[in-house]
Design a protein around this motif. Structure first.
Motif, PDB file in Angstrom:
ATOM      1  N   SER A 109       1.013  -0.982  -0.420  1.00 42.86           N
ATOM      2  CA  SER A 109      -0.072  -0.090  -0.037  1.00 42.86           C
ATOM      3  C   SER A 109       0.702   1.060  -0.100  1.00 42.86           C
ATOM      4  O   SER A 109       0.151   2.403  -0.697  1.00 42.86           O
ATOM      5  CB  SER A 109      -0.724  -0.038   1.349  1.00 42.86           C
TER       6      SER A 109
ATOM      7  N   LYS B 110       2.142   1.433  -3.569  1.00 45.57           N
ATOM      8  CA  LYS B 110       0.929   2.655  -4.530  1.00 45.57           C
ATOM      9  C   LYS B 110       0.883   3.988  -4.059  1.00 45.57           C
ATOM     10  O   LYS B 110       1.049   4.678  -5.440  1.00 45.57           O
ATOM     11  CB  LYS B 110      -0.475   1.244  -3.909  1.00 45.57           C
ATOM     12  N   LYS B 111       1.358   4.131  -3.002  1.00 44.77           N
ATOM     13  CA  LYS B 111       0.533   5.599  -2.628  1.00 44.77           C
ATOM     14  C   LYS B 111       1.778   6.584  -3.835  1.00 44.77           C
ATOM     15  O   LYS B 111       1.875   7.551  -3.981  1.00 44.77           O
ATOM     16  CB  LYS B 111       1.021   5.630  -1.430  1.00 44.77           C
TER      17      LYS B 111
ATOM     18  N   THR C 222       3.531   5.959  -6.269  1.00 44.42           N
ATOM     19  CA  THR C 222       3.760   5.542  -7.204  1.00 44.42           C
ATOM     20  C   THR C 222       2.638   6.294  -8.132  1.00 44.42           C
ATOM     21  O   THR C 222       2.986   6.661  -8.882  1.00 44.42           O
ATOM     22  CB  THR C 222       3.450   4.255  -7.550  1.00 44.42           C
ATOM     23  N   ARG C 223       1.601   6.429  -7.352  1.00 47.41           N
ATOM     24  CA  ARG C 223       0.802   7.285  -6.997  1.00 47.41           C
ATOM     25  C   ARG C 223       0.707   9.052  -7.910  1.00 47.41           C
ATOM     26  O   ARG C 223       0.777   9.875  -7.854  1.00 47.41           O
ATOM     27  CB  ARG C 223      -0.759   7.209  -6.782  1.00 47.41           C
ATOM     28  N   ALA C 224       1.852   9.411  -6.060  1.00 51.05           N
ATOM     29  CA  ALA C 224       2.652  10.508  -5.982  1.00 51.05           C
ATOM     30  C   ALA C 224       2.750  11.025  -6.610  1.00 51.05           C
ATOM     31  O   ALA C 224       3.205  12.263  -7.409  1.00 51.05           O
ATOM     32  CB  ALA C 224       3.163  10.634  -4.557  1.00 51.05           C
TER      33      ALA C 224
ATOM     34  N   ARG D 210       3.657  10.044 -10.076  1.00 47.34           N
ATOM     35  CA  ARG D 210       2.387   9.726 -11.789  1.00 47.34           C
ATOM     36  C   ARG D 210       2.619  11.333 -12.704  1.00 47.34           C
ATOM     37  O   ARG D 210       1.993  11.667 -11.780  1.00 47.34           O
ATOM     38  CB  ARG D 210       0.887   8.468 -11.590  1.00 47.34           C
TER      39      ARG D 210
ATOM     40  N   GLU E 271      -6.153  14.575 -18.582  1.00 42.86           N
ATOM     41  CA  GLU E 271      -6.076  14.862 -17.638  1.00 42.86           C
ATOM     42  C   GLU E 271      -6.215  16.572 -17.311  1.00 42.86           C
ATOM     43  O   GLU E 271      -6.778  17.188 -16.853  1.00 42.86           O
ATOM     44  CB  GLU E 271      -5.521  14.196 -16.351  1.00 42.86           C
TER      45      GLU E 271
END
Length: 49
Positions: free
Chosen positions: A3, A6-7, A9-11, A13, A19
């Motif tokens: 988790s 994942k946080k 990698t989202r930050a 991206r 978008e």
């Protein structure tokens, strides 16, 4: 563990062109500003050559 990964990698991206365009349009103040921003996008403001 995953988790947190994942946080991270989202930050990190990079937003897509769509978008960025949508965020630009969402920041418009009124209808005239929205139409101006739409014309800017149509003219290639966010295009990568």
């Amino acid at each position: 563990m995953f988790s947190q990964l994942k946080k991270i990698t989202r930050a990190l991206r990079v937003p897509t062109q769509e978008e960025r365009e949508l965020a630009y349009l969402n920041n418009s103040v009124d209808r005239i500003d929205l139409e101006y921003r739409q014309r800017q996008i149509d003219r290639g403001l966010f295009r990568n050559y």
